[in-house]
Design a protein around this motif. Structure first.
Motif, PDB file in Angstrom:
ATOM      1  N   LYS A 120      61.664  28.997  51.063  1.00 42.08           N
ATOM      2  CA  LYS A 120      62.779  29.889  50.741  1.00 42.08           C
ATOM      3  C   LYS A 120      63.238  30.553  52.018  1.00 42.08           C
ATOM      4  CE  LYS A 120      61.357  31.000  46.061  1.00 42.08           C
ATOM      5  NZ  LYS A 120      60.511  31.942  45.336  1.00 42.08           N
ATOM      6  N   LEU A 163      65.175  33.496  53.968  1.00 38.56           N
ATOM      7  CA  LEU A 163      65.589  34.875  53.757  1.00 38.56           C
ATOM      8  C   LEU A 163      66.287  35.390  55.011  1.00 38.56           C
ATOM      9  CD1 LEU A 163      62.221  36.379  52.409  1.00 38.56           C
ATOM     10  CD2 LEU A 163      64.003  35.267  51.089  1.00 38.56           C
ATOM     11  N   ILE A 172      63.823  41.494  52.198  1.00 37.69           N
ATOM     12  CA  ILE A 172      62.430  41.712  52.596  1.00 37.69           C
ATOM     13  C   ILE A 172      61.706  42.507  51.522  1.00 37.69           C
ATOM     14  CG2 ILE A 172      60.963  42.907  54.289  1.00 37.69           C
ATOM     15  CD1 ILE A 172      63.085  42.018  56.384  1.00 37.69           C
ATOM     16  N   ASP A 173      62.407  43.460  50.943  1.00 39.35           N
ATOM     17  CA  ASP A 173      61.809  44.294  49.901  1.00 39.35           C
ATOM     18  C   ASP A 173      61.431  43.434  48.694  1.00 39.35           C
ATOM     19  OD1 ASP A 173      61.011  46.886  49.065  1.00 39.35           O
ATOM     20  OD2 ASP A 173      62.706  46.914  47.674  1.00 39.35           O
ATOM     21  N   LEU A 232      60.692  40.270  48.735  1.00 42.11           N
ATOM     22  CA  LEU A 232      59.529  39.464  49.118  1.00 42.11           C
ATOM     23  C   LEU A 232      58.243  40.287  49.029  1.00 42.11           C
ATOM     24  CD1 LEU A 232      58.074  37.023  50.430  1.00 42.11           C
ATOM     25  CD2 LEU A 232      58.829  37.854  52.649  1.00 42.11           C
ATOM     26  N   MET A 233      58.277  41.492  49.576  1.00 47.12           N
ATOM     27  CA  MET A 233      57.070  42.320  49.589  1.00 47.12           C
ATOM     28  C   MET A 233      56.648  42.670  48.153  1.00 47.12           C
ATOM     29  SD  MET A 233      56.272  42.456  52.773  1.00 47.12           S
ATOM     30  CE  MET A 233      55.085  43.744  53.138  1.00 47.12           C
ATOM     31  N   THR A 234      57.622  42.948  47.317  1.00 47.61           N
ATOM     32  CA  THR A 234      57.314  43.271  45.911  1.00 47.61           C
ATOM     33  C   THR A 234      56.630  42.069  45.239  1.00 47.61           C
ATOM     34  OG1 THR A 234      59.396  44.465  45.974  1.00 47.61           O
ATOM     35  CG2 THR A 234      58.334  44.307  43.849  1.00 47.61           C
ATOM     36  N   GLU A 235      57.153  40.911  45.539  1.00 47.18           N
ATOM     37  CA  GLU A 235      56.575  39.692  44.966  1.00 47.18           C
ATOM     38  C   GLU A 235      55.139  39.492  45.449  1.00 47.18           C
ATOM     39  OE1 GLU A 235      59.635  36.596  45.132  1.00 47.18           O
ATOM     40  OE2 GLU A 235      57.998  35.126  45.236  1.00 47.18           O
ATOM     41  N   LEU A 236      54.922  39.733  46.739  1.00 47.00           N
ATOM     42  CA  LEU A 236      53.572  39.564  47.300  1.00 47.00           C
ATOM     43  C   LEU A 236      52.596  40.557  46.684  1.00 47.00           C
ATOM     44  CD1 LEU A 236      54.311  39.050  51.128  1.00 47.00           C
ATOM     45  CD2 LEU A 236      53.751  37.302  49.431  1.00 47.00           C
ATOM     46  N   ILE A 237      53.088  41.769  46.433  1.00 48.23           N
ATOM     47  CA  ILE A 237      52.212  42.789  45.839  1.00 48.23           C
ATOM     48  C   ILE A 237      51.895  42.413  44.393  1.00 48.23           C
ATOM     49  CG2 ILE A 237      52.052  45.204  45.116  1.00 48.23           C
ATOM     50  CD1 ILE A 237      53.849  45.841  47.623  1.00 48.23           C
ATOM     51  N   HIS A 243      49.340  39.860  43.984  1.00 48.45           N
ATOM     52  CA  HIS A 243      48.068  40.286  44.605  1.00 48.45           C
ATOM     53  C   HIS A 243      47.773  39.543  45.903  1.00 48.45           C
ATOM     54  CE1 HIS A 243      47.204  42.687  41.111  1.00 48.45           C
ATOM     55  NE2 HIS A 243      47.465  41.624  40.346  1.00 48.45           N
ATOM     56  N   THR A 244      48.800  39.002  46.535  1.00 50.14           N
ATOM     57  CA  THR A 244      48.590  38.392  47.848  1.00 50.14           C
ATOM     58  C   THR A 244      48.302  39.495  48.865  1.00 50.14           C
ATOM     59  OG1 THR A 244      50.165  36.707  47.212  1.00 50.14           O
ATOM     60  CG2 THR A 244      49.574  36.772  49.522  1.00 50.14           C
ATOM     61  N   ILE A 245      49.008  40.597  48.687  1.00 50.47           N
ATOM     62  CA  ILE A 245      48.689  41.761  49.526  1.00 50.47           C
ATOM     63  C   ILE A 245      48.450  42.956  48.607  1.00 50.47           C
ATOM     64  CG2 ILE A 245      49.958  41.017  51.584  1.00 50.47           C
ATOM     65  CD1 ILE A 245      52.299  42.751  50.732  1.00 50.47           C
ATOM     66  N   GLY A 246      47.849  43.998  49.163  1.00 50.23           N
ATOM     67  CA  GLY A 246      47.622  45.221  48.391  1.00 50.23           C
ATOM     68  C   GLY A 246      46.281  45.231  47.681  1.00 50.23           C
ATOM     69  N   ILE A 296      44.156  38.014  55.413  1.00 47.64           N
ATOM     70  CA  ILE A 296      45.565  38.087  55.834  1.00 47.64           C
ATOM     71  C   ILE A 296      45.606  38.104  57.361  1.00 47.64           C
ATOM     72  CG2 ILE A 296      47.731  39.400  55.705  1.00 47.64           C
ATOM     73  CD1 ILE A 296      46.645  40.741  53.175  1.00 47.64           C
ATOM     74  N   LYS A 349      44.650  33.615  52.974  1.00 48.59           N
ATOM     75  CA  LYS A 349      45.533  33.501  51.811  1.00 48.59           C
ATOM     76  C   LYS A 349      46.975  33.842  52.192  1.00 48.59           C
ATOM     77  CE  LYS A 349      44.658  38.036  49.792  1.00 48.59           C
ATOM     78  NZ  LYS A 349      44.390  38.842  48.636  1.00 48.59           N
ATOM     79  N   ASP A 407      56.387  28.996  53.527  1.00 47.41           N
ATOM     80  CA  ASP A 407      56.821  29.171  52.144  1.00 47.41           C
ATOM     81  C   ASP A 407      58.042  30.081  52.113  1.00 47.41           C
ATOM     82  OD1 ASP A 407      54.421  27.969  50.505  1.00 47.41           O
ATOM     83  OD2 ASP A 407      53.578  29.071  52.190  1.00 47.41           O
ATOM     84  N   TYR A 408      58.028  31.073  52.982  1.00 42.78           N
ATOM     85  CA  TYR A 408      59.174  31.965  53.137  1.00 42.78           C
ATOM     86  C   TYR A 408      59.550  32.006  54.606  1.00 42.78           C
ATOM     87  CZ  TYR A 408      57.971  33.551  48.456  1.00 42.78           C
ATOM     88  OH  TYR A 408      57.701  33.595  47.119  1.00 42.78           O
ATOM     89  N   ALA A 409      60.772  31.639  54.900  1.00 40.04           N
ATOM     90  CA  ALA A 409      61.233  31.658  56.279  1.00 40.04           C
ATOM     91  C   ALA A 409      62.252  32.786  56.425  1.00 40.04           C
ATOM     92  CB  ALA A 409      61.865  30.312  56.629  1.00 40.04           C
ATOM     93  N   ILE A 410      61.903  33.759  57.240  1.00 44.30           N
ATOM     94  CA  ILE A 410      62.843  34.856  57.462  1.00 44.30           C
ATOM     95  C   ILE A 410      63.497  34.638  58.815  1.00 44.30           C
ATOM     96  CG2 ILE A 410      63.167  37.346  57.435  1.00 44.30           C
ATOM     97  CD1 ILE A 410      60.434  37.627  56.147  1.00 44.30           C
ATOM     98  N   ILE A 411      64.831  34.481  58.783  1.00 44.29           N
ATOM     99  CA  ILE A 411      65.550  34.229  60.019  1.00 44.29           C
ATOM    100  C   ILE A 411      66.040  35.575  60.538  1.00 44.29           C
ATOM    101  CG2 ILE A 411      67.319  32.771  61.104  1.00 44.29           C
ATOM    102  CD1 ILE A 411      65.445  31.179  59.226  1.00 44.29           C
ATOM    103  N   SER A 430      58.811  48.768  53.145  1.00 43.40           N
ATOM    104  CA  SER A 430      58.817  48.270  51.772  1.00 43.40           C
ATOM    105  C   SER A 430      57.426  48.333  51.157  1.00 43.40           C
ATOM    106  CB  SER A 430      59.329  46.824  51.764  1.00 43.40           C
ATOM    107  OG  SER A 430      59.024  46.196  50.542  1.00 43.40           O
ATOM    108  N   TYR A 431      56.418  47.966  51.947  1.00 43.35           N
ATOM    109  CA  TYR A 431      55.046  47.972  51.422  1.00 43.35           C
ATOM    110  C   TYR A 431      54.650  49.386  51.026  1.00 43.35           C
ATOM    111  CZ  TYR A 431      50.055  47.352  50.951  1.00 43.35           C
ATOM    112  OH  TYR A 431      48.789  47.337  50.450  1.00 43.35           O
ATOM    113  N   ASN A 469      56.333  50.406  47.764  1.00 47.15           N
ATOM    114  CA  ASN A 469      55.993  49.671  46.544  1.00 47.15           C
ATOM    115  C   ASN A 469      54.521  49.657  46.178  1.00 47.15           C
ATOM    116  OD1 ASN A 469      58.664  48.692  45.876  1.00 47.15           O
ATOM    117  ND2 ASN A 469      58.489  47.472  47.746  1.00 47.15           N
TER     118      ASN A 469
END
Lengths: 291, 339
Positions: free
Chosen positions: A268, A270, A277-278, A280-285, A288-291, B221, B277, B316-320, B333-334, B337
């Protein structure tokens, strides 16, 4: 205690793998070295420096290079001269061609039997193969102890050589009797630069093969002095079983060579906007990939 | 006869991960070849490890125990290994591509006049037909490895010599115990009959094991930076994101060579192989030398302003875009959220 040592440095001329072009491989899977810039293998430079330091501490010692390769590998011997070595031998013969590490170490061991060194120093591994096998295999063939991954040859103690090794998780110092094979790690000090006097003196050092090629190049001196002749040894000079050399002496065969092709997978894309980015981060959280 | 023997390495009273990874792979290979999976373990007190080896599927454990063998020494360890291989004639022998395995395996291969392939990234079973003679070989070990600075992947075989030997780097293969341990046997090797006094001519006079302070391999990570990060100062952004996410910072060779990060952080063919992961690659172009050490990561996010950078191909995710804008946004963002 000062002792005069005969030190042989095993050095390899390697293709600069940072610059591999499309035509670098032959059909049989072996390397077409002619298509690439050839350099002195980096860790063999570290090995040469350790040898030169031993010579500095033990005046009267001799440092010789031993290299195996085609005619142009004579450059390795010249480079050794420029940095303070006393000479060297080029092992060259069509019968050596296609050798894997085992056949290579056999040829080197046969040559070393003629040279009678007190210490054999080599780089840990060469950048074209990264195998780190030739040092230990030479040691086995000569029935000598080996000290691999050396960072520093410290000196003599109780008539044995103390060597500091660099391992994954620390350092180890060992004491080995001589003769022995030592392989030097990249963390060892870099080689000293070329010495201008040595360069002027030895830039005309040639093998006989190079002399003969030179006859066509009128701008080069046709004949260099005998003292600057780099010896070339072939199978006939070092002896041994012919079947142990080259391709026939190599148990490993290259079955297949694949050029690296990146496998595209669904990715994907972006932009750098905060919204994307927000998300993506929400999805990762939430996954449970992060957090 | 004709089995697979894995050389088991121990470090600080524990079996090395790479040995367990090799046992895991060895189970698959032994299954395909219908042969036994066996283990060789050498040391001063290694009996304690037998149960763990059974947990990983070793059906026979060759145990060489001798108080003189507390630490790895080339000559006695290779004498024992060579003696065992001569008697047992394994078809395959695997070693970790560690400073021990890469010291021991070539010595053994030379003594047995058998081929050895270093630093394999994949092992498979397959057939081979010799083009010249037309001779056919069944069930050879394909030893697959990057070569030539990582620009090619070569498949190496040993058609005629046994054992077929290979070393494999730590972290390249999966480590998985069996649900039910095998009921295997322990065969004790009489070391006194094999090793001689002169095998101890090389003495260890000092040894200090420093645990790796930077534990990239163990981190789930990894935030890795490349040459494109631009400076050592810019790497601080990566450390900041790493501390927020509980991650470690890795680096490409180019970044390490440029002095942006310590050598212990280097990921790739000449560095560490990782499979976290989540792998976030910032300012990394994606040369094979680097991706060989991380492309098995469960998820990859690439950040690079060049839309054509190869790293985007495996992500999986490419940020340009510019990491100097993107990473602070990720942190922001982290923090918003994750509460």
């Amino acid at each position: 205690m000062t002792k005069k040592l005969k030190i042989v440095v095993l050095a390899k001329q390697v293709p600069d793998t940072r610059n591999v072009g499309k035509n670098a491989m032959k059909e049989d899977g072996t390397v077409n070295r002619a298509a690439l810039p050839a350099i002195f293998n980096p860790e063999d430079m570290n090995a040469l420096e350790q040898a030169l330091r031993l010579k500095d501490r033990h005046p009267g010692s001799v440092v010789l290079l031993l290299t195996m390769g085609p005619a142009r590998a004579a450059e390795i011997i010249r480079e050794g001269y420029y940095r303070g070595a006393d000479g060297g031998v080029l092992l060259t013969d069509r019968k050596f061609a296609g050798a894997d590490t085992l056949a290579t170490s056999y040829a080197l061991a046969m040559a070393l039997k003629k040279m009678h060194p007190d210490i054999i120093i080599a780089g840990r591994q060469a950048i074209d193969g990264d195998t780190a096998q030739v040092g230990p295999q030479v040691a086995e063939k000569l029935n000598l102890p080996q000290v691999t991954y050396a960072e520093e040859i410290v000196g003599f103690e109780k008539n044995k050589l103390v060597v500091k090794r660099r391992l994954e998780r620390g350092v180890e110092s060992v004491r080995t009797p001589l003769p022995a094979v030592i392989t030097v790690h990249a963390t060892a000090p870099e080689c000293r630069p070329r010495n201008a006097k040595q360069l002027m003196r030895f830039k005309h050092a040639r093998t006989l093969t190079e002399e003969q090629d030179n006859e066509h190049n009128s701008y080069l001196p046709v004949i260099s002095p005998e003292s600057l002749r780099i010896p070339e040894w072939g199978v006939a000079d070092v002896g041994g079983e012919e079947s142990h050399y080259g391709l026939s002496g190599s148990p490993t065969k290259v079955k297949k060579i694949e050029n690296i092709v990146f496998q595209a997978k669904e990715s994907k894309r972006l932009t750098s906007s905060f919204e994307e980015i927000d998300m993506l981060m929400t999805e990762l959280i939430s996954s449970h990939t992060i957090g | 006869m004709d089995n697979i023997i894995i050389y088991i390495e121990t470090e600080g009273g524990k079996i090395s991960d790479v040995s367990l990874e090799l046992l895991t792979k060895g189970r698959t290979l032994a299954g395909e070849l219908s042969c036994k999976l066996e283990a060789l373990i050498i040391g001063s007190s290694v009996e304690q490890h037998t149960q763990e080896l059974f947990n990983y599927g070793a059906e026979t454990i060759y145990l060489a125990q001798d108080k003189r063998l507390e630490h790895y020494l080339t000559l006695p360890y290779s004498a024992i290994t060579i003696d065992l291989f001569k008697k047992e004639r394994p078809q395959i022998a695997l070693f970790g591509a560690t400073s021990v395995g890469r010291d021991l395996a070539p010595r053994v291969s030379s003594a047995l006049v058998s081929g050895l392939t270093a630093d394999c990234t994949s092992l498979e079973i397959g057939n081979h037909k010799e083009a010249k003679s037309g001779k056919e070989y069944q069930n050879l070990l394909y030893q697959i490895r990057p070569a030539f600075g990582g620009n090619i992947i070569a498949t190496i075989i040993n058609p005629d010599c046994r054992p077929q030997m290979a070393t494999v780097r730590e972290g390249v293969m999966k480590k998985e115990p069996l649900a039910t341990p095998v009921k295997g046997v322990v065969k004790v090797i009489e070391t006194k009959e094999i090793i001689k006094t002169e095998d101890f001519v090389v003495e260890i006079i000092e040894r200090h094991i420093e645990e790796r302070k930077i534990d990239i391999k163990g981190s789930p990570i990894i935030i890795a930076g490349g040459f494109g990060v631009g400076s050592k100062e810019n790497f601080n952004l990566l450390y900041e994101l790493a501390s927020v996410l509980g991650a470690e910072v890795g680096a490409s060779r180019a970044a390490v060579d440029a002095g942006f990060a310590e050598g212990a952080r280097q990921i790739g063919q000449t560095g560490i192989t990782v499979r976290p992961k989540l792998y976030i690659a910032a300012g990394i172009s994606g040369q094979i030398q680097h991706t060989a050490g991380m492309d098995q990561s469960a998820m990859i996010i690439s950040i690079n302003s060049d839309p054509n950078a190869p790293i985007h191909q495996i992500a999986d995710y490419a940020i340009i875009g510019d990491m100097n804008e993107i990473i602070p946004r990720m942190i922001k963002s982290y923090k918003l959220n994750s509460k």
